[in-house]
Design an enzyme around this catalytic site. Sequence first.
Site, short mmCIF file in Angstrom:
data_model
loop_
_atom_site.label_atom_id
_atom_site.label_comp_id
_atom_site.label_asym_id
_atom_site.label_seq_id
_atom_site.Cartn_x
_atom_site.Cartn_y
_atom_site.Cartn_z
N SER A 130 0.74 -0.99 -0.10
CA SER A 130 0.05 -0.06 0.06
C SER A 130 0.61 1.37 0.11
O SER A 130 0.18 2.42 -0.09
CB SER A 130 -0.96 0.22 1.27
N ASN A 214 -2.77 6.06 -0.70
CA ASN A 214 -2.64 6.47 0.69
C ASN A 214 -1.80 7.76 1.10
O ASN A 214 -2.14 8.19 2.03
CB ASN A 214 -1.98 5.22 1.14
#
Length: 307
Positions: A130, A214
């Site tokens: 991520s 993110n």
Amino acid sequence: MAAPIIHGVRTVGVLGAGQMGLGIAYVSALRAKVPVLLLDKSKEQVSSSLKFMDKLLAKDVSKGKIQDIEAKEARDRITVLDYDTHGIEGFRDTDMVIEAVSENIQLKRTLFKSISEAVNPDCIMASNTSSISITKIAAATIPEGVSASSEQGRKYAERVVGLHFFNPVPVMKLVELIAALQTSQSTLERARAFASACGKEVTTSKDVPGFVSNAVLMPFINEAIMTLEKGVATKEDIDKTLKLGMAHPMGPLQLADFIGLDTCLAIQQTLYQGTGDSKYRPSVLLERMVDAKWLGKKSGKGFYDYD
Ligand code: CAA
């Protein structure tokens, strides 16, 4: 029915059978219709993930989303590799390996080294990270003593790519595609074709900490945690404000619990360390909750309690 070949991908290996790995195995088998080899160190994790997958398939059948035969074929396409017998060597004949283990750069680098030693020279090595640098992960695949800029060195690293799925993978429509500095065009095209075959829309991001998703989501979640920490409002009202006021499907605290507070913290640390920008500094409350092993939905307690 013969398995399709998607840009040279006939068989996929999925490393890690947690919520992300399970979801990736699910869409690979059901949507892309390719055989999947699933590998995880923990037998308990594999067994609970497969039970969840059976439930998901049964629900999709009962809702008329898929036919019974499609569910059976998808389930039959998934083979669990025994870690003790096969280890990563079990991925030897796959055309693509997708790693979905926890957000730890050392762990990922070690695993990618092992994957690169085990697989054939055409195999794509994708990470579902991520936030961690795909370029750093790719660099770990080059054998010791081989120059990173030599033709031999480049042949390893050019097959590494970021393929970032979203949770829950069967539901979320996006995959973020990230090229390392070393990734070849052919690897990118093959990875993009595979994500599309899994039924996903694909966006691309440069290899920066957190990528697009993110780098934007985590400061938002962190701000919500700091708002709670400062006593500005209750957790319920913070979540309700964002859910009803901005039409988010979940409030940010509920979403943090859903992602996993340890994962949120690991991503925020990568963002903070990777940019040096104080806007990414994780809140003390988040750190303390992870210290307490209150990790969100998966541990039964986070900002909320779960059965
Ligand atoms: N796995 C598979 N399917 C799931 C699921 C899971 N874990 N959880 C829910 N679903 C399915 C349900 O089965 C249901 O399917 P049907 O419509 O076929 O019945 C559908 O999702 C809707 O579920 P519910 O009716 O139970 O609940 P809901 O309407 O509240 O939706 C949700 C649940 C889809 C999770 C929704 O709340 C949502 O979209 N939340 C936001 C999720 C999100 O933002 N994810 C991204 C997180 S960030 C990330 O993953 C990347 C990262 O790097 C951290």
